[in-house]
Design an enzyme around this catalytic site. Structure first.
Site, PDB file in Angstrom:
ATOM      1  N   GLU A 147      34.915  69.846  41.160  1.00  0.00           N
ATOM      2  CA  GLU A 147      35.178  69.172  39.651  1.00  0.00           C
ATOM      3  C   GLU A 147      35.454  67.571  39.976  1.00  0.00           C
ATOM      4  OE1 GLU A 147      38.719  68.930  36.284  1.00  0.00           O
ATOM      5  OE2 GLU A 147      38.395  70.630  37.602  1.00  0.00           O
TER       6      GLU A 147
ATOM      7  N   LYS B 114      43.634  70.641  44.300  1.00  0.00           N
ATOM      8  CA  LYS B 114      43.112  69.267  44.460  1.00  0.00           C
ATOM      9  C   LYS B 114      42.836  68.771  45.886  1.00  0.00           C
ATOM     10  CE  LYS B 114      45.547  68.014  40.244  1.00  0.00           C
ATOM     11  NZ  LYS B 114      44.341  67.901  39.229  1.00  0.00           N
TER      12      LYS B 114
END
Length: 369
Positions: A226, A168
């Site tokens: 993403e 992330k």
């Protein structure tokens, strides 16, 4: 078995407190869990389905009990298309997105599990697939981790045999992209050039910032990026695609084929990440998969690898599953002997339906809470 009739639906909420400091760019994760659906029939067969129980699981349980179950009693699990249409229109005022659709998704998956069991076939074979081995990537790398912790987890994933990993970005609520660049560089150096490397920003940035960041880290061979912007900002997703050549992944927050259609028509996705436990179960996911094939896009569903393994195995454009490490404990508690990845491959059991068995001792414990 083709004359099966549904006699009831049981829903159990299973959850666990997160052990550790798990936060992405926009959210702290405190609890994780599943809403587990068990559809019973007049011939003793049971079908199981699952959706998320993190926020609103109690509403999902009650919606199934009071809105969905009465519409299912006496019906055949083979009526998935008809039941989907009836329930879609029945709940359309409150359920085209969100918790109501999560609830129906879990029930629909259970109906497909029943169909496979009644026919004595694993779902991936019922859906036309032949290969039970499905690639899977490792997913973690929280923004709450230090760079050292981030690198250590990435190395751990690779040591377990994963050929692709996802971490992330969006530290400090997305307010320090330069630090994200340094973290990405550190991970790439640690894992080497041959491991697939994906990033997830969890909706944190506006398109301009996301494009700037993407172009700073493109040298690290990023397989996909993403949700760089808010998932509902379709113009922003399209702007991102125009601004960088890093493939764009999104779709986990879409519900139904209509949202997916809009992503495709607006050139706002490269790798589609819809989640069967949200979009409407297998019935709607099969329509979405067909759409993704029509637009020649890759299909790589979000999380829930045990719910998605049959779909990816059957999809010509299915590329891989996602293993979210944070769900390990609840997965091992809810299922008995669920398949686990080995060297980046999930092997689907040659058992009817989903091929999964609930751990009823644990389910009973959940009921007693």
């Amino acid at each position: 078995m083709n004359d099966l009739k549904i006699t009831g639906i049981d829903v159990t909420l299973c959850e666990t407190r997160v052990k550790g400091n798990f936060a992405d760019s926009t959210r702290n994760v405190e609890t994780i869990g599943f809403a587990v659906v068990d559809v019973s029939t007049d011939q003793g067969l049971h079908g199981i389905g699952v959706t998320y129980h993190e926020v609103g699981g109690e509403a999902i349980r009650d919606f199934i009990k009071y809105a969905i179950e009465p519409k299912m009693i006496g019906r055949s699990p083979f009526e998935t298309e008809v039941l989907y249409e009836e329930n879609f229109h029945y709940m359309r005022g409150v359920g085209r997105k969100g918790l109501a659709f999560c609830a129906y998704s879990a029930v629909d998956i259970a109906l497909w599990d029943l169909k496979g069991k009644a026919l004595g076939m694993p779902l991936f074979r019922l859906l036309g697939g032949t290969n039970p081995e499905v690639p899977i990537y490792a997913s973690g790398g929280w923004t709450s981790y230090s760079t050292e912790e981030l690198v250590a987890e990435a190395k751990m994933m690779v040591s377990k045999g994963y050929k692709k990993i996802k971490l992330k970005v969006g530290v400090e609520g997305g307010n320090n992209p330069d630090e994200d660049v340094r973290r990405v560089a550190a991970v790439r150096e640690a894992i080497g050039p041959d491991i697939g490397f994906m990033l997830d920003a969890n909706n944190v940035w506006r398109a301009a910032t996301a494009i700037q960041f993407a172009n700073k880290i493109r040298e690290y061979n990023i397989e996909f990026f993403e949700e760089p912007v808010f998932a509902d900002d379709i113009p922003g997703l399209a702007e991102f695609k125009r601004g960088t050549d890093i493939p764009l992944a999104t779709g986990e927050h879409e519900y139904t084929r209509y949202g997916v259609r809009d992503l495709f028509l607006n050139h706002a996705v490269d790798i589609l990440q819809c989640d069967a436990t949200r979009v409407g179960g297998y019935t709607e996911m099969l329509r979405i998969m067909a759409l993704s094939q029509a637009f020649n896009k890759a299909f790589a569903p979000h999380g829930m690898e045990h719910m998605h393994m049959h779909l990816v195995a059957a999809a010509p454009n299915g590329v891989y599953l996602e293993k979210l490490f944070m769900f390990d404990e609840v997965v091992k508690s809810v299922y008995l002997n669920a398949p686990e990845p080995v060297n980046g491959i999930m092997t689907i059991p040659e058992k009817p339906g989903l091929g999964l068995e609930l751990n009823m001792d644990y389910i009973k414990e959940c009921k007693g809470r």
